[in-house]
Design a protein around this motif. Sequence first.
Motif, PDB file in Angstrom:
ATOM      1  N   ALA A 230       0.894  -1.297  -0.188  1.00 49.32           N
ATOM      2  CA  ALA A 230      -0.282  -0.102  -0.303  1.00 49.32           C
ATOM      3  C   ALA A 230       0.940   1.156  -0.046  1.00 49.32           C
ATOM      4  O   ALA A 230       0.734   1.917  -1.179  1.00 49.32           O
ATOM      5  CB  ALA A 230      -1.474   0.259   1.078  1.00 49.32           C
ATOM      6  N   ILE A 231       1.601   1.187   0.555  1.00 51.42           N
ATOM      7  CA  ILE A 231       2.420   2.675   0.660  1.00 51.42           C
ATOM      8  C   ILE A 231       3.744   2.379  -0.696  1.00 51.42           C
ATOM      9  O   ILE A 231       3.452   3.746  -1.097  1.00 51.42           O
ATOM     10  CB  ILE A 231       3.477   2.055   1.888  1.00 51.42           C
ATOM     11  N   ALA A 232       4.449   1.451  -0.904  1.00 55.56           N
ATOM     12  CA  ALA A 232       5.118   1.582  -2.142  1.00 55.56           C
ATOM     13  C   ALA A 232       4.118   2.224  -3.795  1.00 55.56           C
ATOM     14  O   ALA A 232       4.499   2.661  -3.953  1.00 55.56           O
ATOM     15  CB  ALA A 232       5.566   0.489  -2.791  1.00 55.56           C
ATOM     16  N   ASP A 233       3.170   0.880  -3.565  1.00 51.99           N
ATOM     17  CA  ASP A 233       2.067   1.729  -4.253  1.00 51.99           C
ATOM     18  C   ASP A 233       1.280   3.184  -4.748  1.00 51.99           C
ATOM     19  O   ASP A 233       1.727   4.083  -5.265  1.00 51.99           O
ATOM     20  CB  ASP A 233       1.111   1.498  -4.743  1.00 51.99           C
ATOM     21  N   PHE A 234       1.943   4.123  -2.830  1.00 59.05           N
ATOM     22  CA  PHE A 234       1.249   5.269  -2.955  1.00 59.05           C
ATOM     23  C   PHE A 234       2.248   6.696  -3.658  1.00 59.05           C
ATOM     24  O   PHE A 234       2.100   7.191  -4.293  1.00 59.05           O
ATOM     25  CB  PHE A 234       1.326   5.653  -1.558  1.00 59.05           C
ATOM     26  N   TYR A 235       3.492   5.910  -3.150  1.00 57.36           N
ATOM     27  CA  TYR A 235       4.725   6.614  -3.620  1.00 57.36           C
ATOM     28  C   TYR A 235       5.324   6.172  -5.183  1.00 57.36           C
ATOM     29  O   TYR A 235       5.672   7.692  -5.923  1.00 57.36           O
ATOM     30  CB  TYR A 235       6.382   5.879  -2.884  1.00 57.36           C
ATOM     31  N   ILE A 236       5.198   5.149  -5.728  1.00 58.49           N
ATOM     32  CA  ILE A 236       5.494   5.300  -7.002  1.00 58.49           C
ATOM     33  C   ILE A 236       4.142   6.157  -8.354  1.00 58.49           C
ATOM     34  O   ILE A 236       4.144   5.860  -8.710  1.00 58.49           O
ATOM     35  CB  ILE A 236       4.880   3.375  -7.093  1.00 58.49           C
ATOM     36  N   ASN A 237       2.527   5.988  -7.273  1.00 60.32           N
ATOM     37  CA  ASN A 237       1.854   6.236  -8.101  1.00 60.32           C
ATOM     38  C   ASN A 237       1.357   7.236  -7.649  1.00 60.32           C
ATOM     39  O   ASN A 237       0.083   7.898  -8.550  1.00 60.32           O
ATOM     40  CB  ASN A 237       0.998   5.306  -8.566  1.00 60.32           C
ATOM     41  N   HIS A 238       2.063   7.947  -6.909  1.00 60.95           N
ATOM     42  CA  HIS A 238       0.582   9.409  -6.448  1.00 60.95           C
ATOM     43  C   HIS A 238       1.351  10.148  -7.896  1.00 60.95           C
ATOM     44  O   HIS A 238       0.413  11.395  -7.845  1.00 60.95           O
ATOM     45  CB  HIS A 238       1.720  10.005  -4.584  1.00 60.95           C
ATOM     46  N   ALA A 239       2.166  10.384  -8.541  1.00 56.27           N
ATOM     47  CA  ALA A 239       1.967  11.957  -9.561  1.00 56.27           C
ATOM     48  C   ALA A 239       0.990  11.673 -10.779  1.00 56.27           C
ATOM     49  O   ALA A 239       1.274  11.767 -12.057  1.00 56.27           O
ATOM     50  CB  ALA A 239       3.621  11.604  -9.470  1.00 56.27           C
TER      51      ALA A 239
ATOM     52  N   LYS B 203       2.008   8.924 -12.655  1.00 55.40           N
ATOM     53  CA  LYS B 203       2.534   8.184 -13.914  1.00 55.40           C
ATOM     54  C   LYS B 203       3.600   7.190 -12.438  1.00 55.40           C
ATOM     55  O   LYS B 203       4.260   7.904 -12.217  1.00 55.40           O
ATOM     56  CB  LYS B 203       3.284   8.772 -14.692  1.00 55.40           C
ATOM     57  N   PRO B 204       3.944   6.112 -13.043  1.00 55.91           N
ATOM     58  CA  PRO B 204       4.929   5.202 -11.821  1.00 55.91           C
ATOM     59  C   PRO B 204       5.951   6.227 -11.800  1.00 55.91           C
ATOM     60  O   PRO B 204       7.111   6.595 -13.144  1.00 55.91           O
ATOM     61  CB  PRO B 204       4.839   4.289 -12.757  1.00 55.91           C
ATOM     62  N   GLN B 205       6.670   6.343 -10.453  1.00 55.49           N
ATOM     63  CA  GLN B 205       7.935   6.944 -10.027  1.00 55.49           C
ATOM     64  C   GLN B 205       8.418   5.806  -9.461  1.00 55.49           C
ATOM     65  O   GLN B 205       8.078   5.014  -9.028  1.00 55.49           O
ATOM     66  CB  GLN B 205       7.586   8.327  -9.792  1.00 55.49           C
ATOM     67  N   PRO B 206       9.681   5.843  -9.418  1.00 54.07           N
ATOM     68  CA  PRO B 206      10.832   4.671  -9.112  1.00 54.07           C
ATOM     69  C   PRO B 206      10.775   5.397  -7.258  1.00 54.07           C
ATOM     70  O   PRO B 206      10.942   6.333  -7.816  1.00 54.07           O
ATOM     71  CB  PRO B 206      12.429   4.861  -9.680  1.00 54.07           C
ATOM     72  N   ILE B 207      11.528   4.100  -6.901  1.00 48.82           N
ATOM     73  CA  ILE B 207      11.893   4.692  -5.639  1.00 48.82           C
ATOM     74  C   ILE B 207      12.691   3.591  -4.966  1.00 48.82           C
ATOM     75  O   ILE B 207      12.651   2.856  -5.765  1.00 48.82           O
ATOM     76  CB  ILE B 207      10.545   4.351  -4.430  1.00 48.82           C
ATOM     77  N   ILE B 208      13.530   4.286  -4.082  1.00 47.70           N
ATOM     78  CA  ILE B 208      14.451   3.730  -2.608  1.00 47.70           C
ATOM     79  C   ILE B 208      14.043   2.669  -2.160  1.00 47.70           C
ATOM     80  O   ILE B 208      13.081   3.185  -1.034  1.00 47.70           O
ATOM     81  CB  ILE B 208      15.321   5.259  -2.520  1.00 47.70           C
ATOM     82  N   CYS B 209      14.698   1.858  -2.296  1.00 50.09           N
ATOM     83  CA  CYS B 209      14.639   0.192  -1.006  1.00 50.09           C
ATOM     84  C   CYS B 209      16.130   0.102  -1.102  1.00 50.09           C
ATOM     85  O   CYS B 209      16.824   0.170  -1.723  1.00 50.09           O
ATOM     86  CB  CYS B 209      13.384  -0.793  -1.783  1.00 50.09           C
ATOM     87  N   GLN B 210      16.303   0.228   0.951  1.00 48.79           N
ATOM     88  CA  GLN B 210      17.786   0.309   1.225  1.00 48.79           C
ATOM     89  C   GLN B 210      17.249  -0.563   2.449  1.00 48.79           C
ATOM     90  O   GLN B 210      16.444  -0.260   3.284  1.00 48.79           O
ATOM     91  CB  GLN B 210      18.008   1.814   1.005  1.00 48.79           C
ATOM     92  N   ASN B 211      19.232  -1.044   2.838  1.00 51.51           N
ATOM     93  CA  ASN B 211      19.108  -1.906   4.031  1.00 51.51           C
ATOM     94  C   ASN B 211      19.236  -1.041   4.923  1.00 51.51           C
ATOM     95  O   ASN B 211      19.260   0.286   4.748  1.00 51.51           O
ATOM     96  CB  ASN B 211      19.747  -2.279   4.058  1.00 51.51           C
ATOM     97  N   TYR B 212      18.599  -1.273   6.004  1.00 50.38           N
ATOM     98  CA  TYR B 212      18.595  -0.040   7.416  1.00 50.38           C
ATOM     99  C   TYR B 212      19.805  -0.447   7.707  1.00 50.38           C
ATOM    100  O   TYR B 212      20.456  -1.882   8.698  1.00 50.38           O
ATOM    101  CB  TYR B 212      17.804  -0.930   8.206  1.00 50.38           C
ATOM    102  N   ILE B 213      20.626   0.934   8.412  1.00 49.73           N
ATOM    103  CA  ILE B 213      21.958   0.671   8.920  1.00 49.73           C
ATOM    104  C   ILE B 213      21.741   0.646  10.002  1.00 49.73           C
ATOM    105  O   ILE B 213      21.387   1.379  10.515  1.00 49.73           O
ATOM    106  CB  ILE B 213      22.373   1.443   8.052  1.00 49.73           C
ATOM    107  N   GLU B 214      22.225  -0.667  10.909  1.00 48.08           N
ATOM    108  CA  GLU B 214      22.836   0.106  12.353  1.00 48.08           C
ATOM    109  C   GLU B 214      22.839   0.919  13.068  1.00 48.08           C
ATOM    110  O   GLU B 214      24.163   1.265  11.981  1.00 48.08           O
ATOM    111  CB  GLU B 214      22.717  -1.850  13.000  1.00 48.08           C
ATOM    112  N   GLY B 215      22.174   1.619  14.324  1.00 48.32           N
ATOM    113  CA  GLY B 215      22.947   2.824  14.607  1.00 48.32           C
ATOM    114  C   GLY B 215      22.484   4.167  14.010  1.00 48.32           C
ATOM    115  O   GLY B 215      22.406   5.165  14.097  1.00 48.32           O
ATOM    116  N   ALA B 216      21.349   3.740  13.089  1.00 48.42           N
ATOM    117  CA  ALA B 216      20.792   4.931  12.564  1.00 48.42           C
ATOM    118  C   ALA B 216      19.783   5.307  13.372  1.00 48.42           C
ATOM    119  O   ALA B 216      19.501   6.311  13.623  1.00 48.42           O
ATOM    120  CB  ALA B 216      19.545   4.498  11.544  1.00 48.42           C
ATOM    121  N   GLU B 217      19.060   4.352  14.639  1.00 51.06           N
ATOM    122  CA  GLU B 217      18.479   5.373  15.516  1.00 51.06           C
ATOM    123  C   GLU B 217      19.291   6.498  17.101  1.00 51.06           C
ATOM    124  O   GLU B 217      18.536   6.989  17.191  1.00 51.06           O
ATOM    125  CB  GLU B 217      17.767   3.558  16.303  1.00 51.06           C
ATOM    126  N   LYS B 218      20.191   6.053  16.080  1.00 53.63           N
ATOM    127  CA  LYS B 218      22.012   7.124  18.001  1.00 53.63           C
ATOM    128  C   LYS B 218      21.156   8.048  16.492  1.00 53.63           C
ATOM    129  O   LYS B 218      21.710   9.427  17.248  1.00 53.63           O
ATOM    130  CB  LYS B 218      22.273   6.117  17.906  1.00 53.63           C
TER     131      LYS B 218
END
Length: 325
Positions: free
Chosen positions: A188-197, A199-214
Amino acid sequence: MKICFVMYPWNKVEPEKDTTMRLIKECTDRGFEVSYLTTSDISISKGSVIGKCRKLIFTETEDCVEFYHTMQFETAIKNLTDFDMIFMRSDPPVDPLLLNMLEMIEDQVFFVNKPSGLRKANNKIYAASFDDGKESIVPQTLITRDIDLIKEFVEENKFDKFIIKPLDGMGGKGVVLFQANDIGNLSAIADFYINHAGKPQPIICQNYIEGAEKGDVRAIVINGEPIGAIMRVPAKGDHRSNISAGGSAVKHDLTEHEMDLCRQMGKRLVKDGIFFTGIDLINGKMVELNVVSPGGIVPHNNVNGNLDIQKQIVSMLLETYEEFK
């Protein structure tokens, strides 16, 4: 020396925390003639790139906020090749048409940063190109319009956590953190980001790096050399460390590994005409590259006791300008 800033409208400046304003004031403090214009003020006439430029008529003051509020302007249409240096400080993403115009003169004027370099590096695709699959520089990254491919990417790499974000986001806007066991909620969230404009727009998926919460490290890199940094700490209950998203800044001394990583990236950045960069790091990996209008001067000065890093930035860029001449 004549310097022009291509930036956002003057009434949109927040002088208490604005990096562009510190750069402008540093240039006027050195006795340079400084003008500004917005992206919509640039045109082409008779084969020349021209702009409705507002030359700054200012009051001598040490205070940057007072400097901003007492400013007056003298407006004139100028050929942009009349300037020695042009600072590109508009908000991302950059209009490709504007880059087309400015590329016509990038061999005649010293740009920070070069239009051709911004064309390459003003989006997150450039940053993702440093992904070697081993997370030596950046976390594993996928840029796609295909939701099924995102699911496969997460499952195959056994990510415990991952983020998705829009390709043209800034200031931490639109960054969503997922747990691997929440992947069923991804569509649902990815579909919103991809199609909200529309026409389909690319989005980024990225591994979460430990320590980001700090928090993350914002390194200021000039001519490929890291010259200062802050640690940005997220607000309570938020995974985003961006100061514009409520994060706060604390003092940070770059480690040798962080310095080496910035220099390694810096070689390519300078080769591409990117002389002023903000590189965001988490746990020794680059997670964001800011080349269009990098900020961070004010929090850096605040946590380091008003070292006025803008003085070093302008001095180093002037050295590169001399080589350009």
